[in-house]
Design a protein around this motif. Structure first.
Motif, short mmCIF file in Angstrom:
data_model
loop_
_atom_site.label_atom_id
_atom_site.label_comp_id
_atom_site.label_asym_id
_atom_site.label_seq_id
_atom_site.Cartn_x
_atom_site.Cartn_y
_atom_site.Cartn_z
N ALA A 174 0.84 -1.21 0.00
CA ALA A 174 0.00 0.00 0.00
C ALA A 174 0.87 1.25 0.00
O ALA A 174 0.60 2.22 -0.72
CB ALA A 174 -0.92 0.00 1.21
N ASP A 175 1.91 1.25 0.81
CA ASP A 175 2.83 2.39 0.82
C ASP A 175 3.46 2.58 -0.55
O ASP A 175 3.54 3.70 -1.06
CB ASP A 175 3.93 2.17 1.86
N ALA A 176 3.90 1.49 -1.14
CA ALA A 176 4.60 1.56 -2.43
C ALA A 176 3.71 2.14 -3.52
O ALA A 176 4.20 2.82 -4.44
CB ALA A 176 5.11 0.18 -2.83
N THR A 182 8.41 2.84 3.43
CA THR A 182 8.03 2.21 4.69
C THR A 182 9.24 2.21 5.61
O THR A 182 10.27 1.61 5.30
CB THR A 182 7.56 0.76 4.47
N GLN A 183 9.10 2.90 6.73
CA GLN A 183 10.17 2.96 7.72
C GLN A 183 9.77 2.08 8.90
O GLN A 183 8.63 2.09 9.34
CB GLN A 183 10.40 4.40 8.16
N SER A 184 10.73 1.32 9.41
CA SER A 184 10.43 0.29 10.42
C SER A 184 10.75 0.75 11.83
O SER A 184 11.91 1.01 12.15
CB SER A 184 11.25 -0.97 10.14
N TRP A 185 9.70 0.84 12.68
CA TRP A 185 10.00 1.00 14.10
C TRP A 185 9.93 -0.38 14.76
O TRP A 185 9.30 -1.28 14.26
CB TRP A 185 9.11 2.02 14.79
N SER A 186 10.63 -0.50 15.86
CA SER A 186 10.84 -1.80 16.51
C SER A 186 11.36 -2.83 15.52
O SER A 186 10.86 -3.95 15.45
CB SER A 186 9.55 -2.30 17.17
N PRO A 187 12.38 -2.46 14.72
CA PRO A 187 12.83 -3.37 13.66
C PRO A 187 13.45 -4.66 14.17
O PRO A 187 13.51 -5.65 13.45
CB PRO A 187 13.87 -2.53 12.90
N GLY A 223 13.29 -3.51 1.14
CA GLY A 223 12.93 -2.15 0.77
C GLY A 223 12.48 -1.27 1.90
O GLY A 223 12.02 -0.14 1.66
N ALA A 224 12.60 -1.74 3.13
CA ALA A 224 12.21 -0.94 4.29
C ALA A 224 13.42 -0.19 4.84
O ALA A 224 14.56 -0.52 4.54
CB ALA A 224 11.61 -1.83 5.37
N ALA A 225 13.16 0.83 5.65
CA ALA A 225 14.20 1.67 6.20
C ALA A 225 14.13 1.59 7.73
O ALA A 225 13.33 2.29 8.36
CB ALA A 225 14.03 3.12 5.74
#
Length: 274
Positions: A174-176, A182-187, A223-225
């Motif tokens: 959906a983000d793409a 898409t940035q990852s918290w609690s990665p 592809g996440a940050a």
């Protein structure tokens, strides 16, 4: 000194693909050391109550402001059309900066129902130069559709809980569609047994990495940050070395098999945080 590669944003700007999370860290010395180690993205929020410490670290690090990427977030108590500007100006005062690089709506708060006018206010804040880029955090696909359909402006970033137990494939797709990173918290799956999992131990041994860097490399390869948090210099320095290693298809498949779909944090459909 190693710095993270940059990732393109949909507004023409760039952002480091690996950042330094500051949640629950209020020691500016730790943050300064992170910058001096090579981190260029520091992620904070009004709710973290450490913006002054982040600002002190930025001032003390001896790195040009233009080489740093500073993110902060609007708290739920300031949702609405008229309140975000004062909230951001207060954050800037605490940070000692004249702008941030990324300003996020921290949670959508769908029951409150003000995330659309709040997003409209953030668009104006970007136009005013108080933030270079704007984005959201914890927005579900339908929340994204609402704000993009109404304003024609897609978030540069959507920061969500993301780790191998919760890879968020539907959310990332959906983000793409909107060109949103898409940035990852609690990665690293905080408060879970993720880093003790034998699959990650095995992959780490194969590549000469600890499980944490293995997981962070997985994030960047899908592809996440990620924005991992660590107050331990040895660990946050080691995390910058992940770009020297590439996980192969077997590694990626093994990590994909760890998915449980369980959240470790709040569900954005109902979580409220003010």
């Amino acid at each position: 000194m190693t710095s993270a590669p940059l990732i393109d944003l949909n507004d023409g700007r760039t952002m480091p693909v690996l950042g330094f999370g500051t949640y629950s860290i209020d020691d500016p010395g730790v943050m300064t050391e992170a910058i001096e180690s090579g981190y260029r993205l520091l992620d904070t929020a009004t709710r973290y109550e450490n913006e002054r410490a982040v600002g002190r670290a930025v001032a003390d690090a001896g790195v040009s402001r233009e080489d740093l990427f500073i993110t902060t977030k609007l708290p739920g108590s300031e949702h609405g059309r008229d309140t975000p500007r004062a909230a951001l100006e207060a954050s800037l005062e605490r940070l000692g900066l004249d702008h941030v690089d990324l300003y996020l709506i921290h949670w959508p708060l769908p029951r409150v129902g003000k995330f659309l006018p709040t997003w409209e206010a953030l668009v104006e804040l970007r136009e005013a130069g108080l933030t270079r880029s704007i984005g959201v955090s914890n927005f579900l696909p339908d929340h994204l559709e609402t704000i993009v359909d109404a304003t024609g402006v897609a978030p540069a970033v959507n920061q969500v809980e993301l780790h191998p137990y919760l890879p968020q494939a539907v959310q990332r797709e959906a983000d793409a569609r909107h060109g949103t990173v898409t940035q990852s918290w609690s990665p690293l799956g905080r408060k879970s047994d993720l880093l003790d999992h034998p699959v990650l131990q095995r992959i780490g041994q194969k590549h000469g990495l600890e499980p944490g860097p293995v997981v962070l490399r997985w994030h960047t390869q899908i592809g996440a940050a990620p924005i991992p948090k660590s107050a331990t210099p040895e660990r946050f320095r080691a995390n910058l070395g992940i770009f020297d290693v590439t996980l192969d298809e077997e590694d990626m498949a093994a990590i994909a098999a760890l998915e449980t779909g369980e959240r470790l944090g709040g569900d954005p459909a109902e979580h409220e945080e003010f």
